[in-house]
Design a protein around this motif. Structure first.
Motif, PDB file in Angstrom:
ATOM      1  N   TYR D 349     -89.745  10.795 -24.345  1.00 11.64           N
ATOM      2  CA  TYR D 349     -89.207  11.803 -25.593  1.00 11.64           C
ATOM      3  C   TYR D 349     -88.505  12.611 -25.991  1.00 11.64           C
ATOM      4  CZ  TYR D 349     -94.758  10.612 -25.195  1.00 11.64           C
ATOM      5  OH  TYR D 349     -96.139   9.759 -25.344  1.00 11.64           O
ATOM      6  N   SER D 350     -88.212  12.818 -25.425  1.00 16.70           N
ATOM      7  CA  SER D 350     -86.608  13.979 -26.020  1.00 16.70           C
ATOM      8  C   SER D 350     -85.800  12.957 -26.257  1.00 16.70           C
ATOM      9  CB  SER D 350     -85.941  14.922 -24.202  1.00 16.70           C
ATOM     10  OG  SER D 350     -86.941  15.831 -24.896  1.00 16.70           O
ATOM     11  N   LEU D 351     -85.274  11.908 -25.544  1.00 16.10           N
ATOM     12  CA  LEU D 351     -83.768  11.245 -26.213  1.00 16.10           C
ATOM     13  C   LEU D 351     -84.217  10.341 -26.994  1.00 16.10           C
ATOM     14  CD1 LEU D 351     -82.861   9.951 -22.138  1.00 16.10           C
ATOM     15  CD2 LEU D 351     -81.942  11.503 -23.885  1.00 16.10           C
ATOM     16  N   ALA D 352     -85.413  10.268 -27.409  1.00 15.57           N
ATOM     17  CA  ALA D 352     -86.684   9.758 -28.761  1.00 15.57           C
ATOM     18  C   ALA D 352     -85.969  10.417 -30.055  1.00 15.57           C
ATOM     19  CB  ALA D 352     -87.634   8.837 -28.179  1.00 15.57           C
ATOM     20  N   PHE D 353     -86.168  11.780 -29.382  1.00 14.95           N
ATOM     21  CA  PHE D 353     -86.355  12.840 -30.812  1.00 14.95           C
ATOM     22  C   PHE D 353     -85.383  12.410 -30.820  1.00 14.95           C
ATOM     23  CE2 PHE D 353     -84.679  16.958 -31.976  1.00 14.95           C
ATOM     24  CZ  PHE D 353     -85.671  17.454 -32.055  1.00 14.95           C
ATOM     25  N   ILE D 354     -84.231  12.761 -30.206  1.00 14.25           N
ATOM     26  CA  ILE D 354     -82.298  12.649 -30.822  1.00 14.25           C
ATOM     27  C   ILE D 354     -82.537  11.630 -31.486  1.00 14.25           C
ATOM     28  CG2 ILE D 354     -79.934  12.773 -29.739  1.00 14.25           C
ATOM     29  CD1 ILE D 354     -80.538  14.091 -26.837  1.00 14.25           C
ATOM     30  N   PHE D 355     -82.362  10.042 -30.887  1.00  9.57           N
ATOM     31  CA  PHE D 355     -82.464   9.380 -32.139  1.00  9.57           C
ATOM     32  C   PHE D 355     -83.035   8.988 -33.161  1.00  9.57           C
ATOM     33  CE2 PHE D 355     -82.738   4.360 -32.654  1.00  9.57           C
ATOM     34  CZ  PHE D 355     -81.379   4.078 -32.786  1.00  9.57           C
ATOM     35  N   LEU D 356     -84.232   9.428 -33.306  1.00  9.92           N
ATOM     36  CA  LEU D 356     -85.429   9.069 -34.364  1.00  9.92           C
ATOM     37  C   LEU D 356     -84.398  10.991 -35.299  1.00  9.92           C
ATOM     38  CD1 LEU D 356     -88.663   8.158 -32.513  1.00  9.92           C
ATOM     39  CD2 LEU D 356     -86.263   6.913 -33.769  1.00  9.92           C
ATOM     40  N   THR D 358     -82.147  11.624 -35.661  1.00 10.11           N
ATOM     41  CA  THR D 358     -80.454  11.238 -36.162  1.00 10.11           C
ATOM     42  C   THR D 358     -80.659  10.417 -37.304  1.00 10.11           C
ATOM     43  OG1 THR D 358     -79.982  10.932 -34.190  1.00 10.11           O
ATOM     44  CG2 THR D 358     -78.082  10.294 -35.522  1.00 10.11           C
ATOM     45  N   ILE D 359     -81.255   9.403 -36.931  1.00 10.78           N
ATOM     46  CA  ILE D 359     -81.710   8.450 -38.293  1.00 10.78           C
ATOM     47  C   ILE D 359     -82.195   9.855 -39.655  1.00 10.78           C
ATOM     48  CG2 ILE D 359     -82.960   6.795 -38.891  1.00 10.78           C
ATOM     49  CD1 ILE D 359     -83.059   6.089 -36.301  1.00 10.78           C
ATOM     50  N   GLY D 360     -83.232  10.850 -39.428  1.00 10.48           N
ATOM     51  CA  GLY D 360     -84.410  11.503 -40.163  1.00 10.48           C
ATOM     52  C   GLY D 360     -83.040  12.075 -40.603  1.00 10.48           C
ATOM     53  N   GLY D 361     -82.364  12.114 -39.939  1.00  9.03           N
ATOM     54  CA  GLY D 361     -81.467  13.495 -40.262  1.00  9.03           C
ATOM     55  C   GLY D 361     -80.174  12.514 -41.872  1.00  9.03           C
ATOM     56  N   LEU D 362     -79.435  11.230 -41.038  1.00  6.62           N
ATOM     57  CA  LEU D 362     -78.835  10.698 -41.979  1.00  6.62           C
ATOM     58  C   LEU D 362     -78.886   9.769 -42.931  1.00  6.62           C
ATOM     59  CD1 LEU D 362     -77.363   8.470 -38.822  1.00  6.62           C
ATOM     60  CD2 LEU D 362     -75.708  10.160 -40.005  1.00  6.62           C
ATOM     61  N   THR D 363     -80.858   9.712 -42.775  1.00  8.61           N
ATOM     62  CA  THR D 363     -81.339   9.393 -44.336  1.00  8.61           C
ATOM     63  C   THR D 363     -81.490  10.255 -45.212  1.00  8.61           C
ATOM     64  OG1 THR D 363     -83.685   9.278 -43.099  1.00  8.61           O
ATOM     65  CG2 THR D 363     -82.643   7.581 -44.086  1.00  8.61           C
ATOM     66  N   GLY D 364     -81.070  12.079 -44.396  1.00 10.39           N
ATOM     67  CA  GLY D 364     -81.248  12.775 -46.114  1.00 10.39           C
ATOM     68  C   GLY D 364     -80.117  13.206 -46.792  1.00 10.39           C
ATOM     69  N   LEU D 365     -79.021  12.351 -46.044  1.00  9.37           N
ATOM     70  CA  LEU D 365     -77.623  12.572 -47.033  1.00  9.37           C
ATOM     71  C   LEU D 365     -77.352  11.606 -47.852  1.00  9.37           C
ATOM     72  CD1 LEU D 365     -74.826  11.306 -44.027  1.00  9.37           C
ATOM     73  CD2 LEU D 365     -75.396  14.043 -44.920  1.00  9.37           C
ATOM     74  N   PHE D 366     -78.733  10.794 -48.125  1.00 12.44           N
ATOM     75  CA  PHE D 366     -78.555   9.586 -49.360  1.00 12.44           C
ATOM     76  C   PHE D 366     -79.657  10.762 -50.353  1.00 12.44           C
ATOM     77  CE2 PHE D 366     -78.510   6.562 -45.621  1.00 12.44           C
ATOM     78  CZ  PHE D 366     -78.476   5.313 -46.558  1.00 12.44           C
ATOM     79  N   LEU D 367     -80.776  11.898 -49.968  1.00 13.94           N
ATOM     80  CA  LEU D 367     -81.682  12.314 -50.526  1.00 13.94           C
ATOM     81  C   LEU D 367     -80.592  13.391 -50.973  1.00 13.94           C
ATOM     82  CD1 LEU D 367     -84.960  11.604 -48.827  1.00 13.94           C
ATOM     83  CD2 LEU D 367     -83.831  10.924 -51.010  1.00 13.94           C
ATOM     84  N   GLY D 368     -79.808  13.450 -50.419  1.00 13.15           N
ATOM     85  CA  GLY D 368     -78.658  14.887 -50.840  1.00 13.15           C
ATOM     86  C   GLY D 368     -77.626  14.740 -52.061  1.00 13.15           C
ATOM     87  N   ALA D 369     -77.487  13.401 -52.037  1.00 11.55           N
ATOM     88  CA  ALA D 369     -75.877  12.952 -52.654  1.00 11.55           C
ATOM     89  C   ALA D 369     -77.347  13.026 -54.269  1.00 11.55           C
ATOM     90  CB  ALA D 369     -74.900  11.915 -52.751  1.00 11.55           C
ATOM     91  N   LEU D 370     -76.426  13.451 -55.464  1.00 10.49           N
ATOM     92  CA  LEU D 370     -77.638  13.719 -56.382  1.00 10.49           C
ATOM     93  C   LEU D 370     -77.472  12.138 -57.256  1.00 10.49           C
ATOM     94  CD1 LEU D 370     -74.985  16.211 -58.284  1.00 10.49           C
ATOM     95  CD2 LEU D 370     -77.775  16.502 -57.784  1.00 10.49           C
ATOM     96  N   VAL D 382     -88.356   8.315 -49.368  1.00  8.68           N
ATOM     97  CA  VAL D 382     -88.905  10.033 -48.517  1.00  8.68           C
ATOM     98  C   VAL D 382     -89.591   9.986 -48.056  1.00  8.68           C
ATOM     99  CG1 VAL D 382     -89.457  12.241 -49.808  1.00  8.68           C
ATOM    100  CG2 VAL D 382     -87.933  10.452 -52.059  1.00  8.68           C
ATOM    101  N   VAL D 383     -90.632   8.827 -48.165  1.00  7.83           N
ATOM    102  CA  VAL D 383     -91.729   8.866 -47.298  1.00  7.83           C
ATOM    103  C   VAL D 383     -90.996   9.014 -46.037  1.00  7.83           C
ATOM    104  CG1 VAL D 383     -94.299   7.980 -46.571  1.00  7.83           C
ATOM    105  CG2 VAL D 383     -92.979   8.304 -49.199  1.00  7.83           C
ATOM    106  N   ALA D 384     -90.121   7.675 -46.426  1.00  9.08           N
ATOM    107  CA  ALA D 384     -90.381   8.068 -44.646  1.00  9.08           C
ATOM    108  C   ALA D 384     -88.731   8.755 -43.672  1.00  9.08           C
ATOM    109  CB  ALA D 384     -88.888   5.697 -43.957  1.00  9.08           C
ATOM    110  N   HIS D 385     -88.524   8.980 -44.797  1.00 11.94           N
ATOM    111  CA  HIS D 385     -87.326  10.512 -44.165  1.00 11.94           C
ATOM    112  C   HIS D 385     -88.011  11.576 -43.519  1.00 11.94           C
ATOM    113  CE1 HIS D 385     -84.086  13.276 -44.404  1.00 11.94           C
ATOM    114  NE2 HIS D 385     -84.770  14.500 -45.025  1.00 11.94           N
ATOM    115  N   MET D 386     -88.856  12.055 -44.628  1.00 13.56           N
ATOM    116  CA  MET D 386     -90.092  12.929 -44.106  1.00 13.56           C
ATOM    117  C   MET D 386     -90.752  12.716 -42.688  1.00 13.56           C
ATOM    118  SD  MET D 386     -92.990  14.158 -46.623  1.00 13.56           S
ATOM    119  CE  MET D 386     -94.087  13.068 -46.284  1.00 13.56           C
ATOM    120  N   HIS D 387     -91.265  11.382 -42.677  1.00  7.10           N
ATOM    121  CA  HIS D 387     -91.560  11.518 -41.356  1.00  7.10           C
ATOM    122  C   HIS D 387     -90.889  10.932 -40.009  1.00  7.10           C
ATOM    123  CE1 HIS D 387     -95.252  10.257 -44.079  1.00  7.10           C
ATOM    124  NE2 HIS D 387     -95.854  11.014 -43.118  1.00  7.10           N
TER     125      HIS D 387
END
Lengths: 93, 316, 214, 532
Positions: D349-356, D358-370, D382-387
């Motif tokens: 579960y912890s390793l899956a946390f790191i991977f998932l 990471t995806i959640g964080g990286l997709t945040g970059l899309f949303l941070g770019a104006l 946004v729904v997918a990023h947040m989940h």
């Protein structure tokens, strides 16, 4: 923890606060234009500082307490500053 | 299926370039993290219960490396995002201004020449357009995926969208700020047409529309209008209660209004309801419903209203 | 009888708890005292930010509608406001004296000071009642315009804090008669006092911002 | 006094019956009760989400009406956010672990801790009472919709207001406990990273919650008295409501994720037999996140009608928060380097946390770019990023914790093999549910849509099928956890941190004598290769 004669100190502090309240009301009689609010806030802050330092014993507290006393003021500033920046820079884009 | 929608404005390829850039960065980072994860798990798997491990606590070089690289990438993405956003929000002088009014659950558009349309936005190709938008009630948001533009629409204040369409065709307009029961039916279309067609549309008032319906029975025209003018958002044809009363068996039915009066739903009643839905004295709101219907005055021609009435007559 | 017992249990849940709750503290009194104070300061921080939302709304709408604020402010009763300010600062002083007095074991003085504080708070409340009812009888209430909305929201939330403070100090006063406090054990009085000073602090800002700066 | 002074009796056996639990001040029992409560609310909100997804099997009405749909996504959001994930890991495992980890007999204000739990129960009850006339505003309560909708907004917002106090008081309790009750020798740089994360979380709880408190109070005032601050028809400003709301709700995102990050920092070293890599970086980045997260709330509002200038400012600061998160991910990864890695269920579960994450964080970059956010905002992206952040992050962290501290909490072991099967189902199911939503969102599918265009049908169906796999995996995980296999040792994973150096389950008073700490919490490995 308190000074030699705390009751006397408290009385002096109270008199000071009364005097500052009088100044606040008195100053409101005059119009300083844009300075009205800053002056009122300045006097209020002096009063608040006196209450916090003496009545609330902030003077004698450790640095952690100081941080927790001051940090929320900073956050309050942020809340006002950012939302005001938004509202007053909304030129038509 | 393509992962990006049609690109039909000057802003769209710019947004797409950022999407691509960040996608590449993301895919590379994900592969890197995933690879390291699996590699370490396999290479350093526990072999015995007493494996000896080194007590590495930190490594300044590595840590600096993975602080600096993400920082640089972040700055890069920010700059891209900012530059294009700046272009998008800066209006072009002499842009074609269209007023947009949003209300639950429809869009209406007013053009500089005095024309008005409802749920159909007409714009000429390759001309900068500026939408001046306002809401009559709650928040809405104007979103055209093909143009990559989106902006909330607010009451008592104007908000703006600038775009230059680059492709002829019909594209979807969505409302993307949640606004109640028919939020997902608050749809409209934007028609990007050539200059010549646009001029025709501008001067032709409803002649074009009449031509388009040539040879069609009025009730069929009404059926088209039912969905194209947004009636569908509130009025069902299967008897289900929506925001407004259902049209099923409506014609000839006795209606009771919120002020207690009654009237038979005939041609005149329906026409009055379409033109003056809520304003007294003409407006009659059926008991049990909120007075929220917008007026269609100026948005529907007399012949179109007649067509809708004919359509309602057929819904049994 | 059952109901009374139930109400009492709400005020003093510990009386109906299993014995484990009545366990003596795991920590030495010195730690307990400083921890309670730190905890109270943290709580004051949250109180400050609670009012922060109101101050932010005030700042923004005042800048947006200066005329409305000037007119509204001019309509407020400065005399009543000033009297209330004096009363509240006075009560802050009495609480400060009470906190010092308990450290010198002067229970009588503590009780007198807390009584005065409560009376001041009550007068403050009565003044506010007159102020509110005068406004309401003139057809001015929350929602009249943004200024009065701020006025009623801010002073209303502040009034709520005055009541809570009165309740806290009231319980403490009752407990002084039960002999629960002494030179060695006065944490409750000190943190109750801190709360009361906060009520005072907020008013120190609300008074000029609402009544004076027009 | 009574038998609870009997040190040999563990906390589970010390008293039986409802009263001995509901009136306890034992932090471990409170932690367990929070775990039960959030578990129940999680299941409730998950059922709502299954119905939502089922509705999307086909465009138009599938099983429920539009109004029911709006109510369900509001219920799902409000329960998940306010009842499950905000108290979540911090209240359950925070309560259970912090005193054990800092070597104390309880938190500093045990009674206050009990009251916090009661307030939490009361707030939850009030919020759920609103189901009589369920709310359809979405969990964000945006004005002016929430002012004029006919539903039970006042009850829900009041419930959230009450819950806020529980959150604040728990936060105060943890902060002061960590300041005043650390065992001798347990300096700040020896403190377990879970405690650091909990400390940062508590700071956010204490300082951000009151702002949403007053905001919701004002919203109630809007509905009762027509105050008009947030109502454009009365000269107010609906965007100001969003400012106030996100001033809390953005830090709240970190209230949700930081404790889970703390868990990962505990689990990975144990199953790698290595000290955590870059202790200081992880600890300080928790604090940094706590401080900076107050500065970025506006990135939820890029298309709200906020001014251009403030959009740009918020975008810059948003990217600044991305960096400490990236640092943490690489530090966790490098902890395994040259380690002795055991793939237990908790570790998976912890390793899956790191991977998932990471995806959640990286997709945040899309949303941070104006410019990109203009397109993606309020879509399924946004729904997918947040989940990915909330489930892939927080919930996977929580599951990791449930498996990792299972022996300590219950004194029993579960079936590792079955737990790994459950993990596989959950991991696959989760990705099938949410990955298609990134594509949906990029194509322009708006969120909170009851109905959708036919071209989105395939991806929506795929996403719905994923929920079934996810559901089966989740039920199987519960089944595994409810069927323990044999008793647990005091320290089955040979961890060196403090909470494992006592019997499982822990005795009521935790420590017979307060321990003196002499080493770091992550004292694994031999020191030969230290510092190249």
């Amino acid at each position: 923890m308190a000074s030699a004669n705390p009751y006397k100190t408290y009385l002096n502090i109270w008199l000071l606060l009364m005097f500052l309240t009088f100044i606040t009301v008195y100053a409101a009689e005059f119009d300083f234009g844009a300075l009205n609010v800053p002056i009122a806030l300045l006097i209020a802050s002096v009063k608040a500082g006196v209450v916090a330092l003496h009545f609330m014993h902030l003077k004698y507290e450790d640095s952690m307490t100081w941080i927790f006393a001051i940090y929320p003021l900073f956050l309050l500033f942020l809340l006002i500053a950012f939302s005001a920046t938004d509202i007053f820079t909304r030129v038509a884009n | 299926m393509d992962w990006l929608p049609t690109s039909a404005s000057t802003f769209a390829p710019q947004v797409d370039s950022i999407l691509w850039l960040v996608t590449i960065i993301s895919v590379v980072s994900c592969i890197l993290v995933g690879f390291l994860l699996i590699y370490f798990v396999v290479k350093y798997r526990r072999r015995s219960d007493n494996d000896q491990t080194p007590a590495i606590t930190h490594d300044s070089f590595l840590e600096t490396l993975w602080t600096v690289i993400p920082t640089i990438l972040c700055i890069l993405i920010f700059i891209y995002g900012y530059v294009y956003y700046d272009k998008y929000t800066t209006p072009t002088k002499g842009a074609y201004e269209i007023n947009v009014t949003a209300q639950r659950w429809s869009w209406s558009f007013a053009y500089p020449n005095g024309k008005k349309t409802f749920n159909e936005l007409y714009v000429p190709i390759n001309k900068p357009v500026r939408l001046v938008m306002q809401s009559k009630d709650v928040l809405h948001s104007f979103f055209v995926p093909a143009f990559r533009v989106k902006q909330d629409v607010i009451g008592n204040r104007y908000t703006f969208i600038n775009f230059t369409p680059t492709k002829e065709g019909v594209f979807d307009i969505y409302c993307t700020e949640y606004c109640g029961i028919s939020h997902s039916d608050m749809l409209a279309k934007v028609h990007v047409v050539s200059d010549i067609e646009y001029a025709k549309w501008e001067s032709g008032d409803s002649a074009d529309v009449e031509n388009a319906y040539a040879g069609m029975a009025p009730d069929k025209i009404g059926e088209q209008l039912y969905s194209s003018k947004g009636c569908v958002a509130c009025h069902s044809i299967d008897g289900a209660n929506g925001v407004g009363p259902s049209w099923k068996n409506l014609f000839g039915l006795e209606r009771e209004f919120i002020d207690g009066t009654k009237e038979i739903a005939d041609e005149n009643y329906i026409k009055t309801s379409i033109l003056y839905p809520v304003n007294p004295p003409q407006g009659k709101v059926v008991k049990g419903y909120a007075p929220v219907m917008p007026s269609y005055q100026g948005l529907l021609s007399d012949s179109e209203i007649t067509a809708i009435i004919e359509y309602i007559k057929t819904i049994k | 009888m059952q109901i009374m017992k139930f109400i009492k249990s709400l005020a003093y849940p510990s009386e109906m708890l299993p014995p484990i709750v009545e366990e003596e503290s795991h920590f030495d009194p010195e730690t307990e005292h400083s921890a309670a104070k730190l905890g109270m300061w943290l709580f004051l921080a949250t109180e400050l930010l609670l009012f922060g939302g109101l101050f932010a709304a005030y700042a923004i709408f005042r800048a947006k509608y200066p005329v409305m604020f000037a007119e509204g402010s001019a309509n407020l009763d400065v005399v009543l406001g000033s009297v209330n300010t004096v009363i509240l600062i006075f009560s802050s002083w009495t609480v400060a004296v009470a906190v010092t007095a308990i450290q010198e074991n002067k229970i009588k003085l503590v009780q007198v000071m807390l009584w005065i504080t409560l009376i001041c708070a009550a007068i403050f409340g009565i003044n506010k009642y007159f102020e509110y009812s005068y406004k309401l009888s003139n057809g001015i209430g929350p929602g009249t315009d943004i200024f009065y909305s701020i006025y009623f929201a801010a002073t209303g939330v502040h009034m709520l804090h005055v009541f809570i403070g009165m309740a806290v100090l009231g319980v403490i006063l009752k407990r002084t008669y039960e002999g629960r406090y002494s030179k060695e054990k006065f944490t409750a009085i000190e943190i109750g006092g801190l709360y009361w000073h906060l009520v005072d602090l907020i008013w120190i800002y609300l008074f000029p911002l609402l009544y004076l700066v027009g | 006094m009574t038998d609870h002074h009997d040190f040999d009796k563990n906390y589970l056996e010390n008293g039986k019956g409802f009263k001995s639990w509901f009136f306890t001040v034992d932090h471990k029992r409170l932690g367990v009760m929070y775990l039960w409560a959030i578990g129940v609310f999680f299941v409730l909100a998950a059922i709502a989400s299954f119905l939502i997804r089922f509705e999307h099997l086909s465009p138009g009405q599938t099983i429920i009406s539009a109004q029911t749909y709006n109510v369900l996504f509001t219920l799902h959001g409000a329960v998940m956010v306010f009842l499950f994930i905000v108290p979540g890991v911090a209240a359950s495992f925070g309560n259970f672990l912090i005193p054990l980890m800092i070597g104390a007999r309880d938190v500093i204000f045990p009674k206050l801790n009990l009251y916090s739990f009661w307030i939490y129960c009361a707030g939850s009850l009030i919020l759920l009472l609103s189901l009589a006339a369920p709310v359809d505003t979405g969990w964000t309560f945006y004005t002016p919709y929430s002012i004029d909708t006919g539903t039970n907004v006042i009850l829900v917002t009041f419930g959230v207001f009450v819950l806020g106090f529980s959150s604040i008081l728990t936060g105060i309790n943890f902060i002061v406990s960590m300041h005043k009750l650390r065992a001798p020798g347990l300096t700040w740089d020896r403190l377990p990273l879970f405690c650091w994360a909990a400390y940062a979380t508590s700071l956010l709880q204490v300082l951000a919650t009151p702002v949403v408190g007053i905001t919701l109070l004002l919203l109630i005032g809007e509905r009762y008295f027509g105050l008009g601050f947030f109502d454009p028809a009365k000269g107010g400003d609906p965007v100001l409501f969003q400012h106030f709301f996100w001033f809390y709700s953005h830090p709240a995102v970190y209230i949700m994720i930081l404790p889970a990050m703390g868990i990962i920092s505990e689990v990975i070293p144990v199953f790698s037999r290595k000290p955590i890599f870059g202790y200081k970086a992880i600890a300080y980045s928790s604090l940094a996140i706590a401080l900076i997260s107050f500065l970025v709330w506006g990135h939820h509002m890029f298309t709200s009608g906020q001014s251009k200038l403030i959009n740009i400012i918020f975008s810059v600061i948003t990217f600044a928060v991305a960096v400490p998160t990236a640092i943490k991910v690489f530090n966790w990864l490098w902890t395994m380097y040259k380690g002795s890695v055991e793939l237990s269920a908790a570790m998976l579960y912890s390793l899956a946390f790191i991977f998932l994450f990471t995806i959640g964080g990286l997709t945040g970059l899309f949303l941070g770019a104006l410019a990109a956010d203009v397109h993606l905002h309020d879509t399924y992206f946004v729904v997918a990023h947040m989940h990915y952040v909330m489930i892939g992050g927080t919930v996977f962290g929580l599951f990791s914790a449930i498996h990792f501290w299972y022996p300590k909490m219950w004194g029993k072991m579960f079936d590792e093999f079955k737990a790994k099967i459950a993990f596989t189902l959950i991991f696959i199911g989760f990705n099938i549910v949410f990955f298609p939503q990134f594509i949906l969102g990029t194509q322009g599918m708006p969120r909170r849509y009851f109905n959708y265009a036919p071209e989105f049908e395939t991806l929506h169906q795929l996403s719905t099928y994923g929920t079934w796999i996810l559901g089966v995996g989740f039920i199987y995980m519960l089944y595994t956890l409810f069927k323990p296999v044999g008793a647990a040792d005091s320290n089955p994973y040979r961890s060196v941190s403090l909470e494992w150096q006592m019997p499982s389950p822990p005795p009521t008073l935790n420590f017979k004598e307060i321990p003196t700490v002499t080493t770091s919490t992550y004292d694994y490995g031999t020191k030969v290769e230290q510092e190249a």
